[in-house]
Structures are given as C-alpha cells and as structure tokens.
Design a protein around this motif. Structure first.
Motif, PDB file in Angstrom:
ATOM      1  N   LEU A  84      46.129 -25.564 -67.651  1.00 34.06           N
ATOM      2  CA  LEU A  84      46.658 -25.844 -68.972  1.00 34.06           C
ATOM      3  C   LEU A  84      46.824 -27.474 -68.851  1.00 34.06           C
ATOM      4  CD1 LEU A  84      47.863 -25.843 -71.645  1.00 34.06           C
ATOM      5  CD2 LEU A  84      50.126 -25.087 -70.644  1.00 34.06           C
ATOM      6  N   ALA A  85      47.342 -28.221 -67.682  1.00 30.57           N
ATOM      7  CA  ALA A  85      47.345 -29.404 -67.596  1.00 30.57           C
ATOM      8  C   ALA A  85      46.197 -30.058 -67.775  1.00 30.57           C
ATOM      9  CB  ALA A  85      48.141 -29.734 -66.279  1.00 30.57           C
ATOM     10  N   GLN A  86      45.095 -29.570 -66.994  1.00 27.21           N
ATOM     11  CA  GLN A  86      43.945 -30.208 -67.269  1.00 27.21           C
ATOM     12  C   GLN A  86      43.456 -30.189 -68.502  1.00 27.21           C
ATOM     13  OE1 GLN A  86      42.098 -31.754 -65.164  1.00 27.21           O
ATOM     14  NE2 GLN A  86      40.027 -32.221 -66.056  1.00 27.21           N
ATOM     15  N   LEU A  87      43.406 -29.073 -69.656  1.00 28.52           N
ATOM     16  CA  LEU A  87      43.155 -29.285 -70.810  1.00 28.52           C
ATOM     17  C   LEU A  87      43.707 -30.286 -71.382  1.00 28.52           C
ATOM     18  CD1 LEU A  87      43.631 -28.041 -74.078  1.00 28.52           C
ATOM     19  CD2 LEU A  87      41.211 -28.108 -72.984  1.00 28.52           C
ATOM     20  N   LEU A  88      45.129 -30.367 -71.369  1.00 29.15           N
ATOM     21  CA  LEU A  88      45.805 -31.371 -72.197  1.00 29.15           C
ATOM     22  C   LEU A  88      45.412 -32.754 -71.777  1.00 29.15           C
ATOM     23  CD1 LEU A  88      49.361 -29.500 -71.672  1.00 29.15           C
ATOM     24  CD2 LEU A  88      48.106 -29.609 -73.767  1.00 29.15           C
ATOM     25  N   SER A  89      44.880 -32.802 -70.584  1.00 28.33           N
ATOM     26  CA  SER A  89      44.742 -34.081 -70.019  1.00 28.33           C
ATOM     27  C   SER A  89      43.343 -34.716 -70.540  1.00 28.33           C
ATOM     28  CB  SER A  89      44.671 -34.380 -68.695  1.00 28.33           C
ATOM     29  OG  SER A  89      43.467 -33.913 -68.133  1.00 28.33           O
ATOM     30  N   VAL A  90      42.329 -33.645 -71.371  1.00 27.78           N
ATOM     31  CA  VAL A  90      41.020 -34.172 -71.716  1.00 27.78           C
ATOM     32  C   VAL A  90      40.903 -33.838 -73.269  1.00 27.78           C
ATOM     33  CG1 VAL A  90      40.076 -33.711 -69.485  1.00 27.78           C
ATOM     34  CG2 VAL A  90      40.243 -31.627 -71.119  1.00 27.78           C
ATOM     35  N   ALA A  91      41.995 -33.120 -73.851  1.00 27.44           N
ATOM     36  CA  ALA A  91      41.852 -32.710 -75.194  1.00 27.44           C
ATOM     37  C   ALA A  91      41.412 -33.948 -76.236  1.00 27.44           C
ATOM     38  CB  ALA A  91      43.158 -31.996 -75.921  1.00 27.44           C
ATOM     39  N   LEU A  92      41.885 -34.944 -75.934  1.00 20.99           N
ATOM     40  CA  LEU A  92      41.636 -36.139 -76.859  1.00 20.99           C
ATOM     41  C   LEU A  92      40.324 -36.569 -76.881  1.00 20.99           C
ATOM     42  CD1 LEU A  92      44.907 -38.475 -76.664  1.00 20.99           C
ATOM     43  CD2 LEU A  92      43.989 -37.368 -78.629  1.00 20.99           C
ATOM     44  N   SER A  93      39.692 -36.362 -75.409  1.00 22.34           N
ATOM     45  CA  SER A  93      38.155 -36.685 -75.440  1.00 22.34           C
ATOM     46  C   SER A  93      37.186 -35.773 -76.162  1.00 22.34           C
ATOM     47  CB  SER A  93      38.010 -36.748 -74.040  1.00 22.34           C
ATOM     48  OG  SER A  93      37.844 -35.378 -73.495  1.00 22.34           O
ATOM     49  N   VAL A  94      37.839 -34.825 -76.586  1.00 23.13           N
ATOM     50  CA  VAL A  94      36.636 -33.707 -77.059  1.00 23.13           C
ATOM     51  C   VAL A  94      37.154 -33.657 -78.736  1.00 23.13           C
ATOM     52  CG1 VAL A  94      36.050 -32.525 -75.230  1.00 23.13           C
ATOM     53  CG2 VAL A  94      38.035 -31.766 -76.329  1.00 23.13           C
ATOM     54  N   LEU A  95      38.311 -34.028 -79.062  1.00 25.85           N
ATOM     55  CA  LEU A  95      38.639 -33.872 -80.566  1.00 25.85           C
ATOM     56  C   LEU A  95      38.172 -35.153 -81.286  1.00 25.85           C
ATOM     57  CD1 LEU A  95      42.218 -32.655 -80.276  1.00 25.85           C
ATOM     58  CD2 LEU A  95      40.638 -31.528 -81.138  1.00 25.85           C
ATOM     59  N   GLY A  96      37.766 -34.807 -82.543  1.00 27.64           N
ATOM     60  CA  GLY A  96      37.462 -35.878 -83.221  1.00 27.64           C
ATOM     61  C   GLY A  96      38.624 -36.350 -83.982  1.00 27.64           C
ATOM     62  N   VAL A  97      38.580 -37.598 -84.557  1.00 27.90           N
ATOM     63  CA  VAL A  97      39.845 -38.290 -85.661  1.00 27.90           C
ATOM     64  C   VAL A  97      40.186 -36.929 -86.562  1.00 27.90           C
ATOM     65  CG1 VAL A  97      40.592 -39.922 -87.030  1.00 27.90           C
ATOM     66  CG2 VAL A  97      39.248 -40.592 -85.078  1.00 27.90           C
ATOM     67  N   GLY A  98      41.535 -36.703 -86.419  1.00 30.86           N
ATOM     68  CA  GLY A  98      41.936 -35.614 -87.228  1.00 30.86           C
ATOM     69  C   GLY A  98      41.803 -34.108 -86.785  1.00 30.86           C
ATOM     70  N   GLY A  99      41.372 -34.046 -85.533  1.00 29.54           N
ATOM     71  CA  GLY A  99      41.157 -32.906 -84.920  1.00 29.54           C
ATOM     72  C   GLY A  99      42.610 -32.182 -84.624  1.00 29.54           C
ATOM     73  N   ARG A 100      42.656 -31.108 -84.626  1.00 26.47           N
ATOM     74  CA  ARG A 100      43.903 -30.649 -84.350  1.00 26.47           C
ATOM     75  C   ARG A 100      44.128 -29.823 -82.898  1.00 26.47           C
ATOM     76  NH1 ARG A 100      45.865 -28.700 -90.173  1.00 26.47           N
ATOM     77  NH2 ARG A 100      45.933 -30.705 -91.134  1.00 26.47           N
ATOM     78  N   LEU A 101      44.921 -29.959 -81.879  1.00 28.93           N
ATOM     79  CA  LEU A 101      45.375 -28.793 -81.111  1.00 28.93           C
ATOM     80  C   LEU A 101      46.454 -27.746 -81.325  1.00 28.93           C
ATOM     81  CD1 LEU A 101      44.897 -28.410 -78.078  1.00 28.93           C
ATOM     82  CD2 LEU A 101      46.570 -30.239 -77.692  1.00 28.93           C
ATOM     83  N   VAL A 102      46.208 -26.773 -81.178  1.00 28.90           N
ATOM     84  CA  VAL A 102      47.317 -25.562 -81.405  1.00 28.90           C
ATOM     85  C   VAL A 102      47.451 -24.728 -80.252  1.00 28.90           C
ATOM     86  CG1 VAL A 102      47.862 -23.645 -83.130  1.00 28.90           C
ATOM     87  CG2 VAL A 102      46.476 -25.618 -83.914  1.00 28.90           C
ATOM     88  N   VAL A 103      48.633 -24.808 -79.759  1.00 31.32           N
ATOM     89  CA  VAL A 103      48.827 -23.961 -78.660  1.00 31.32           C
ATOM     90  C   VAL A 103      49.957 -22.792 -78.739  1.00 31.32           C
ATOM     91  CG1 VAL A 103      49.339 -24.213 -76.163  1.00 31.32           C
ATOM     92  CG2 VAL A 103      48.165 -25.989 -77.063  1.00 31.32           C
ATOM     93  N   ILE A 104      49.768 -21.793 -78.216  1.00 31.90           N
ATOM     94  CA  ILE A 104      50.702 -20.724 -78.316  1.00 31.90           C
ATOM     95  C   ILE A 104      51.057 -20.327 -77.016  1.00 31.90           C
ATOM     96  CG2 ILE A 104      51.142 -18.171 -78.921  1.00 31.90           C
ATOM     97  CD1 ILE A 104      48.935 -18.564 -80.920  1.00 31.90           C
ATOM     98  N   SER A 105      52.087 -20.677 -76.535  1.00 30.92           N
ATOM     99  CA  SER A 105      52.736 -20.503 -75.136  1.00 30.92           C
ATOM    100  C   SER A 105      53.651 -19.153 -75.192  1.00 30.92           C
ATOM    101  CB  SER A 105      53.348 -21.438 -74.544  1.00 30.92           C
ATOM    102  OG  SER A 105      52.838 -22.825 -74.810  1.00 30.92           O
ATOM    103  N   PHE A 106      53.563 -18.583 -74.118  1.00 31.89           N
ATOM    104  CA  PHE A 106      54.615 -17.300 -73.725  1.00 31.89           C
ATOM    105  C   PHE A 106      55.669 -17.327 -72.828  1.00 31.89           C
ATOM    106  CE2 PHE A 106      51.140 -15.996 -76.059  1.00 31.89           C
ATOM    107  CZ  PHE A 106      51.585 -14.916 -77.087  1.00 31.89           C
ATOM    108  N   HIS A 107      55.905 -18.492 -71.976  1.00 31.05           N
ATOM    109  CA  HIS A 107      57.129 -18.619 -71.411  1.00 31.05           C
ATOM    110  C   HIS A 107      57.278 -20.141 -71.206  1.00 31.05           C
ATOM    111  CE1 HIS A 107      54.605 -19.802 -67.684  1.00 31.05           C
ATOM    112  NE2 HIS A 107      53.626 -18.655 -68.023  1.00 31.05           N
ATOM    113  N   SER A 108      58.669 -20.526 -70.571  1.00 31.48           N
ATOM    114  CA  SER A 108      59.166 -21.822 -70.623  1.00 31.48           C
ATOM    115  C   SER A 108      58.368 -22.536 -69.923  1.00 31.48           C
ATOM    116  CB  SER A 108      60.607 -21.844 -70.064  1.00 31.48           C
ATOM    117  OG  SER A 108      60.477 -21.497 -68.849  1.00 31.48           O
TER     118      SER A 108
END
Length: 308
Positions: free
Chosen positions: A218-242
């Motif tokens: 998860l930490a790795q994905l969060l660190s690279v998400a901006l590099s694959v999202l275009g402008v206006g692209g959205r990140l939606v994350v559903i978590s199940f524990h704190s």
C-alpha cells in the motif's frame, strides 16, 4: 460452502472513481470482480479498464471476464507494481485507480486458504500461493522478538509479548501447520478477550499482513500513484482496519496540503504546491449495507483527485 462475495461500497466507490465514460481506469484489487463489472457498466465503447490481483482464483475470474469484454484486461500481480504493469501494456496516464484492501469473503471462507481462525486448514494465509513463505513457514523461522513486533505493529495486540512467547514454546514441541493450532495457542495465551471478538482476531490479522506485505504494498502504491494518474485522475481507497486507513489518510492529507506555509496566506491550490484535492469526507457503509453484509462495518473509503 463459501458465502458469495458481497462487494463493499460498490456504487459509492465507482461513483467517486469514474469521471468520464471514455476514460482509462485501474481496479488494483480485482477480487471477484464486483467493482470491475460495475466500472465497465459505466464506460462507453472507448472506455478501458485494467485490473490486477495477486490471487490465482481472482485471475481465473478476471480472464473469463476479459474474454467477454474487450475493454477489460488483467495481469496477475500486486498493485504495488502498477507503473510497470501499465507500461508493459502501453497504457498511458490513467483516469482513476481503485483499491479495495484486505482479504475477501471467498478467501476467508475457504479453510484451505488458511486465513480464518474459525475453520481448520493449512496455516498458509498467502494471497498468492505460488510464491513467498506461508504463515507456517514464517512462524517456524521468526525469532520471538520479530513475532512480538508483528503482533504489536500489525495487529495492535496489547498482549503481543505473552502470545509470542506461547507460540515459540508451542513450536518447540511440535510444528505449527494448522490454523486451529495457532488459534488455540493464542486463545489460551490471551488473558483478556474483547467482547464479540475472537481472541485470535488481531494475531491472525497481523500475521496475514506480514506474510502478504500488505502495508508495504500500500505504501508503495501511494508513493507512485501520482506518476500514473493523469490530471484530474482519481484515487479511491477502501480500507478495513486502522493501519491501512491511517496510511491512506496521512498520504492524501499531505498530498492535498503541499509544503506547509504560513496561515492566512492568500494563495490558490495551484500556488500552494498541493498535488491532490480531497473529494469529500471519508465515507462508511450505510446502515442498510452493514445489516446485509456485516463485514462492511469496518470499511472506510477516501478519495482524492490529482491537480494540474
């Protein structure tokens, strides 16, 4: 018989994700395809959906869907490797990424997967059984301090030291290879049970997270998400524990703030250095959804959009 998988926050997640019916989207946790099918239902002929998952059973369902819908493609693997997976297929910036974290109902309900303390099965817990060490392998080789650290850090287990000591003592007498063995050891060692919660709940969660590197991925994905999202692209994350939610909350907060500047400075978002914009407040499953699917009770969804 395994219960059918009920996709949590199905419509809410896809509503937040899909901003254009002609866009390119990513389902980073295909599971049994609930979110993917809903996303495809929102896309037009030009829209595309790419999905990935570690699980071999998810792969079977996904490949079947790919034969039915040419707008859909799939790769077996972790969402942590998303930039490489997209590049291999020639996909450019994407319009949205969806993650539905944690373990799915079919994985929990199949005793042979080893995720559940309520059924006896091999002590495996791997989402990808083709690689890596199983829970039994890890328990057999980890030192007592490492077990303490995992139970405390990933399970937030107050009695980590006591439980780890019991595990080390038990494995010196006989190999721990079954979920029922581990559940019984933790149950016996746990001095204070939480109401309506099996005493092995936190220990099983912690070991599963360690075996699958869930927080690392998860930490790795969060660190690279901006590099694959275009402008206006959205990140939606559903978590199940704190632990998951804390990572997501802090990351999105930091991305939406940018460098901290003096308060009351009259600047716009684009001037502040903010890289993402939060889309509403965190969302939880409705009372009706929780009534129909108790496993949705702990779900929390956060969304953000990439700025120019």
């Amino acid at each position: 018989m395994a219960a059918p998988h009920e996709t949590v926050l199905l419509h809410e997640a896809v509503d937040a994700l899909v901003s254009s019916p002609a866009g390119l989207y990513v389902d980073g946790t295909f599971g049994r395809g609930g979110h993917s099918r809903e996303i495809l239902g929102r896309l037009n002929a030009e829209g595309r959906l790419f999905a990935c998952d570690k699980d071999e059973e998810a792969e079977r369902d996904a490949l079947e869907l790919a034969t039915q819908d040419g707008r859909f493609s799939f790769a077996r693997g972790s969402f942590a490797a998303l930039p490489a997976l997209l590049a291999e297929r020639g996909f450019g910036p994407v319009d949205g990424i969806l993650l539905d974290l944690g373990v799915s109902s079919p994985q929990l309900d199949q005793a042979e997967r080893g995720f559940s303390f309520q059924q006896d099965g091999p002590l495996d817990m791997r989402m990808d059984r083709s690689r890596g060490e199983s829970a039994a392998d890890w328990i057999a080789s980890a030192c007592e301090q490492e077990i303490i650290d995992v139970l405390r850090d990933y399970g937030e287990e107050r009695f980590a030291r006591r439980i780890a000591g019991a595990i080390v003592k038990a494995r010196s007498e006989a190999p721990l290879t079954r979920t029922s063995q581990l559940a019984a050891i933790v149950k016996e060692a746990h001095p204070r049970w939480e109401k309506h919660k099996h005493p092995a709940t936190r220990a099983f969660q912690a070991i599963r997270i360690r075996v699958n590197r869930e927080l690392d991925d998860l930490a790795q994905l969060l660190s690279v998400a901006l590099s694959v999202l275009g402008v206006g692209g959205r990140l939606v994350v559903i978590s199940f524990h704190s632990l998951e939610d804390r990572l997501v909350k802090r990351h999105l907060r930091d991305m939406s703030r940018g460098p901290q500047l003096p308060r009351n400075l009259p600047i716009r978002d684009v001037e502040s250095g903010a890289q993402m914009r939060l889309l509403g407040k965190a969302l939880r499953a409705s009372e009706d959804e929780v009534a129909g699917n108790p496993r949705s009770r702990s779900a929390i969804m956060r969304c953000a959009e990439k700025l120019a």
